[in-house]
Design a protein around this motif. Structure first.
Motif, short mmCIF file in Angstrom:
data_model
loop_
_atom_site.label_atom_id
_atom_site.label_comp_id
_atom_site.label_asym_id
_atom_site.label_seq_id
_atom_site.Cartn_x
_atom_site.Cartn_y
_atom_site.Cartn_z
N GLY A 179 0.87 -1.17 0.00
CA GLY A 179 0.00 0.00 0.00
C GLY A 179 0.90 1.21 0.00
O GLY A 179 2.04 1.13 0.46
N ASN A 180 0.40 2.33 -0.50
CA ASN A 180 1.27 3.49 -0.60
C ASN A 180 1.74 3.97 0.77
O ASN A 180 0.95 4.14 1.68
CB ASN A 180 0.56 4.62 -1.34
CG ASN A 180 0.55 4.36 -2.83
OD1 ASN A 180 0.85 3.25 -3.28
ND2 ASN A 180 0.23 5.36 -3.60
N ALA A 293 -7.63 6.35 0.58
CA ALA A 293 -7.54 6.85 -0.79
C ALA A 293 -8.36 5.97 -1.75
O ALA A 293 -9.04 6.48 -2.65
CB ALA A 293 -6.08 6.88 -1.24
N ILE A 296 -11.97 6.89 -1.51
CA ILE A 296 -12.26 8.16 -2.20
C ILE A 296 -12.29 7.91 -3.72
O ILE A 296 -13.16 8.41 -4.43
CB ILE A 296 -11.20 9.23 -1.82
CG1 ILE A 296 -11.41 9.63 -0.36
CG2 ILE A 296 -11.31 10.44 -2.73
CD1 ILE A 296 -10.35 10.53 0.21
N THR A 297 -11.33 7.12 -4.19
CA THR A 297 -11.29 6.78 -5.62
C THR A 297 -12.60 6.12 -6.05
O THR A 297 -13.20 6.47 -7.06
CB THR A 297 -10.11 5.83 -5.90
OG1 THR A 297 -8.91 6.49 -5.52
CG2 THR A 297 -10.02 5.45 -7.37
N ASP A 298 -13.07 5.19 -5.22
CA ASP A 298 -14.32 4.50 -5.54
C ASP A 298 -15.50 5.46 -5.58
O ASP A 298 -16.38 5.33 -6.43
CB ASP A 298 -14.59 3.39 -4.51
CG ASP A 298 -14.09 2.03 -4.98
OD1 ASP A 298 -13.16 2.03 -5.80
OD2 ASP A 298 -14.62 1.01 -4.53
N LYS B 189 4.02 -3.78 -5.17
CA LYS B 189 2.64 -4.27 -5.07
C LYS B 189 2.22 -5.44 -5.97
O LYS B 189 1.46 -6.28 -5.57
CB LYS B 189 1.63 -3.12 -5.31
CG LYS B 189 1.55 -2.16 -4.18
CD LYS B 189 0.73 -0.93 -4.56
CE LYS B 189 -0.63 -0.92 -3.93
NZ LYS B 189 -1.36 0.31 -4.25
N LYS B 338 -11.23 8.13 -11.61
CA LYS B 338 -11.33 9.22 -10.63
C LYS B 338 -10.71 10.49 -11.20
O LYS B 338 -11.26 11.58 -11.05
CB LYS B 338 -10.61 8.84 -9.33
CG LYS B 338 -10.66 9.95 -8.29
CD LYS B 338 -9.71 9.73 -7.14
CE LYS B 338 -9.91 10.79 -6.06
NZ LYS B 338 -9.40 12.11 -6.47
#
Lengths: 530, 352
Positions: A179-180, A293, A296-298, B189, B338
């Motif tokens: 994950g970032n 994040a 929010i993207t979803d 990832k 997005k």
């Protein structure tokens, strides 16, 4: 154009906000399990509670994208609403993993969400949290965790190390840092003093006495030294799973669910927030385990897709049609339609805006009451009839190819210059589920030496089960062929993806070789075993 | 938004997706791709299904590609480099079109303008020559991306040295990822799941192949991962160590050295092919382009916001896909959708 948003997750709240701000109409439906704090979440985002229906269950959903009629039980009354699109963003459930680690809840044994909810910011104030001693986190032991839980564990341990100066231990299998920012966070926790024990070929022994006190005996797999920890606090991670209401919603909306129970089947054609139904989207915690994040993207995906209904209704696809007079209301079409495009009124009919033209109903209808009308007036029966074997020097192969996978793979094979069988006749179909037994038999009647049905891989059919219907029919026909003393090897079903040009050539050439060995075949000549 | 126009830099999965989404909103898009083909890295990936779909997403690239070609709202410029870009209310830019193979004419220039710019410049694979694994020295040391292309064109793995199938393969994970010496403090990832899937494909087609994985932590989670990983533990040798270096033996095998925790000893083992799962790193021109466009890269060098994987497009510059940090194919798609939404909102505020 009104969008129904189901749930109060951050993703639901943000979807509502995005849609309102861009001038769209919304309606929010909250299940009876939601308390007043859910309404506060919406209020905090500047959303008028007038848009919210509380204590509401969805009872049924009829119609298609742009024109849904949704029946709801709301506060003891039944209400019907006209809705253009639906966003399901129900929160998932978290269950503490006590049993998996052989633990029972105790003052010194807490679930992770106690810390991450209000706890993590109130660590200093919370009476439940010890201010001395060691802290052990148990996460992803004996099962594969995920980056969202890993982030929560690492943030909590960092907080204990830096704010309270307590020694923390993280006991885990594979640490999920995909994950970032998580690898960086991992380094920060290590710098702050968190000790990691990662288990591959050993497992820790976790013991709990009658008072609930925990002792952990373990082998550090790097040094192979034994350790014994008696933590003042043991934090147990959580298993995330779909809620009971999510399962209800899946049934009401007719959504395909995944092996994990979330409201998406894992089919790549639903990549993002799509479901098997047009106009119904599943976002955030109702489809997956996502970080902030990701949620929010979803919600942005949900906003763009619902605000574009019905423009996205695809017009260029083939459409099924039920011929009145022939239908006997057996409801086979209703049961096998993956898109819920059959409307059951006085007589079943196909909703053109919901139909995606796969043709499964056409092939399955026992009365032959359904036709599939192509926008280009294509006629598959004619195409089979037109295949000619005049002057052939090698076996005639008729291949029914799914246009989404094998059809593309054929183009790729040609483009890459692979050799294909000389007498290969490809008949492209919208879905292999459209290939009826009659089509296969008529291919043989038109002098095919062999017939190939080329489908998508299991789990990647746009129409969910079209490839399974096709396989079932082929297997049934092969069985019949062997009883007829007609070589069943002349009929094969194989799977391909759109990017498998090499394999397309390989499969068709191997099939041609099989036919060469078998020689010419003719279904019209009776072979009586003497 | 009829009069507005958007420049998308990069024709990989994210660029294609964001261009398609904007085109559906009636926005005119110019898509610039430096390579002569569209689809980026993903279009070169192999399908990893073994009868059942492995959910790798490689075929999505074909679908996204088909969405943008013959789209009247999207102008595609391949083999094109962005030469100059400046902002003066709108963005003004100059593109250099490279001559294609058939038409050996001179480079031609092309100027245009846009209301918003989307950086969909993607990632670059880490060059493993910087690691002591003999890449480009030993023929049979290849990268995971080399293996993707190999499986896509041949269906099976073949040793570059003699074109024969390998009998004993080692995968080394995290080559250039999670590496503090390189200051690459990120996980890429996708490499664990994709390498495991490729190994399964190889083994299903040549069951006698032996496969070993060297790893730190196996990444991956979600719907099908648990089963994929379980099968890997049954079929492959999983070693939780990262090898120090690789040597060639006299009979042309590759000798790997690693420290075995169990026996607390250094162990040597030979393989006839080694696959390096290389990191996703920021593109070499990302920083330069970001600076011209007035956005600040994170300390990783990617241009996503450093906490969230998307930056708000202040000033009309937006990011889509792996230019912002490592993402899977599926994640790149939702991220790009997005971004399209963010761009649409921005264009609205400008009254276009």
């Amino acid at each position: 154009m009104k969008t129904l948003i189901i749930g109060s997750s951050p993703c639901a709240v943000n979807s509502a906000k995005e849609l309102l701000e861009s001038g769209n109409e919304i309606l929010i439906s909250l299940n009876k399990n939601e308390d007043s704090s859910a309404i506060d979440e919406f209020k905090a985002a500047g959303i008028d509670p007038a848009f919210i229906l509380t204590d509401t269950n969805i009872l049924s959903c009829r119609g298609c994208a742009g024109d849904f009629t949704i029946l709801m039980a709301s506060g003891g009354k039944t209400v019907s609403k006209k809705i253009s699109g639906v966003i399901i963003a129900e929160e998932y459930e978290k269950k503490p993993n006590f049993a998996a680690y052989g633990l029972k809840p105790a003052p010194g044994v807490l679930p992770l969400s106690f810390l991450t909810g209000t706890g993590i910011y109130g660590i200093n104030a919370s009476k439940k949290i010890p201010h001395a001693g060691k802290i052990a986190f148990l996460t992803g032991l004996g099962y594969e965790s995920n980056p969202v839980i890993a982030e929560e564990v690492m943030l909590a341990s960092l907080k204990f190390q830096t704010d309270l100066n307590l020694q923390t231990y993280i006991l885990t299998g594979n640490l999920k840092v995909a994950g970032n920012g998580l690898e960086k966070l991992y380094r920060e926790t290590k710098t702050a003093g968190t000790v990691y024990f990662k288990f591959t070929d050993t497992s820790p022994r976790i013991l709990q006495d009658n008072e609930g006190k925990v002792t952990i005996e373990l082998v550090d797999e790097i040094t192979r030294l034994n350790f014994r920890i008696t933590p003042a606090l043991t934090v147990v991670d959580e298993i995330i799973s779909p809620s009971a209401y999510m399962k209800e919603l899946a049934a009401v909306f007719g959504l395909h669910t995944g092996a994990d129970g979330f409201l998406q089947s894992g089919n790549l054609h639903r990549t993002g927030i799509y479901t098997n139904r047009k106009g119904i989207f599943v976002a955030g915690p109702s489809r997956s385990i996502l970080n902030v994040a990701g949620n929010i993207t979803d919600s942005a995906n949900a906003a763009i897709l619902t605000s574009r209904i019905p423009d996205d209704n695809i017009k260029q696809e083939a459409k099924a049609e039920i011929k009145s007079g022939s239908c006997i209301r057996c409801l086979t079409c209703y049961r096998c339609c993956p898109y819920r495009a059959i409307d059951l009124d006085i007589r079943p009919s196909v909703m053109p805006d919901a139909c995606e033209g796969c043709g499964i109903c056409f092939a399955e209808c026992p009365r032959g009451a359904i036709s599939l009308n192509f926008p280009d007036n294509r006629n598959v029966a004619d195409a089979i009839r037109r295949v000619s074997d005049i002057g052939k020097t090698s076996p005639l192969v008729i291949a029914f190819c799914c246009g989404r996978s094998a059809g593309r793979a054929k183009e790729l094979a040609i483009c890459m210059g692979y050799r294909l069988p000389q007498n290969l006749k490809v008949i492209e179909v919208p879905c292999s589920g459209f290939v009826s037994m009659e089509y296969v038999l008529s291919a043989f009647q038109n002098n095919a030496d062999g017939v190939l049905v080329l489908t998508c891989h299991a789990g990647n059919c746009h129409s969910e089960d079209g490839n399974i219907f096709a396989r079932r029919r082929v297997e049934q026909l092969k069985e019949t062929f062997s009883q007829m003393n007609f070589e069943k090897e002349r009929l094969e079903i194989k799977t391909l993806a759109s990017n498998m040009g090499y394999e397309f050539a390989q499969i068709t050439n191997m099939f041609e070789n099989t036919l060469k060995v078998l020689g010419s075949g003719n279904l019209k000549i009776l072979k009586v075993q003497k | 938004m009829d009069s507005s126009n958007v420049l998308v830099i990069g024709g990989g999965i994210a660029g294609l997706t964001t261009a398609h989404e904007l085109s559906k909103l009636g926005v005119k898009v110019e898509l610039v791709e430096k390579e002569p083909f569209l689809g980026g890295h993903a279009i070169q990936f192999t399908c990893k299904a073994i009868e059942s779909c492995a959910k790798c997403g490689a075929c999505m690239a074909e679908e996204k590609l088909n969405n943008v070609i013959h789209n009247e709202n999207i102008k595609i410029l391949t083999g094109a480099n962005l030469n100059r870009i400046s902002k003066n209310d709108r963005f003004h830019y100059n593109i250099q079109l490279n001559p294609d193979d058939k038409n050996q004419s001179k480079c031609t220039g092309y100027s245009s303008s846009a209301d918003a710019v989307i950086m969909a410049t993607g990632f670059e694979p880490f060059d493993p020559v910087k690691k002591p694994y003999g890449y480009r020295v030993f023929k049979n040391v290849i990268t995971n991306l080399d293996l993707e292309r190999m499986l896509k064109t041949n269906g099976i793995a073949l040793k570059p040295s003699d074109g024969m199938p390998p009998s004993k393969i080692a995968f080394i994970q995290c080559v250039g990822s999670r590496d503090s010496k390189l200051n690459h403090l990120w996980c890429s990832k996708i490499c664990c799941a994709s390498a495991l899937r490729m190994a399964h494909v190889i083994k299903s087609r040549k069951p006698e192949t032996s496969v070993t994985f060297f790893y730190i932590d196996i990444q991956g989670s979600g719907k099908d991962f648990e089963a994929l990983y379980q099968k890997a533990k049954e079929d492959f040798q999983m070693i939780r160590a990262i090898p120090g270096d690789i040597y060639k033996t006299e009979d042309d095998w590759l000798k790997i050295n690693y420290f075995d925790n169990l026996s607390k000893a250094s162990i040597e083992e030979v393989y006839d092919m080694v696959v390096l799962s290389v990191a996703m790193i920021p593109g070499s021109k990302t920083k330069e382009l970001a600076e011209i466009l007035g956005i600040i890269p994170c300390d990783t060098g990617f241009v996503g916001s450093c906490k969230n994987n998307g930056i708000a497009g202040s000033g009309g510059v937006f990011v889509a896909g792996t230019a912002g940090g490592p993402l899977s194919i599926a994640e790149s798609i939702t991220h790009a959708v997005k971004t399209a939404w963010d761009v649409a909102k921005y264009l609205k505020t400008r009254g276009r």
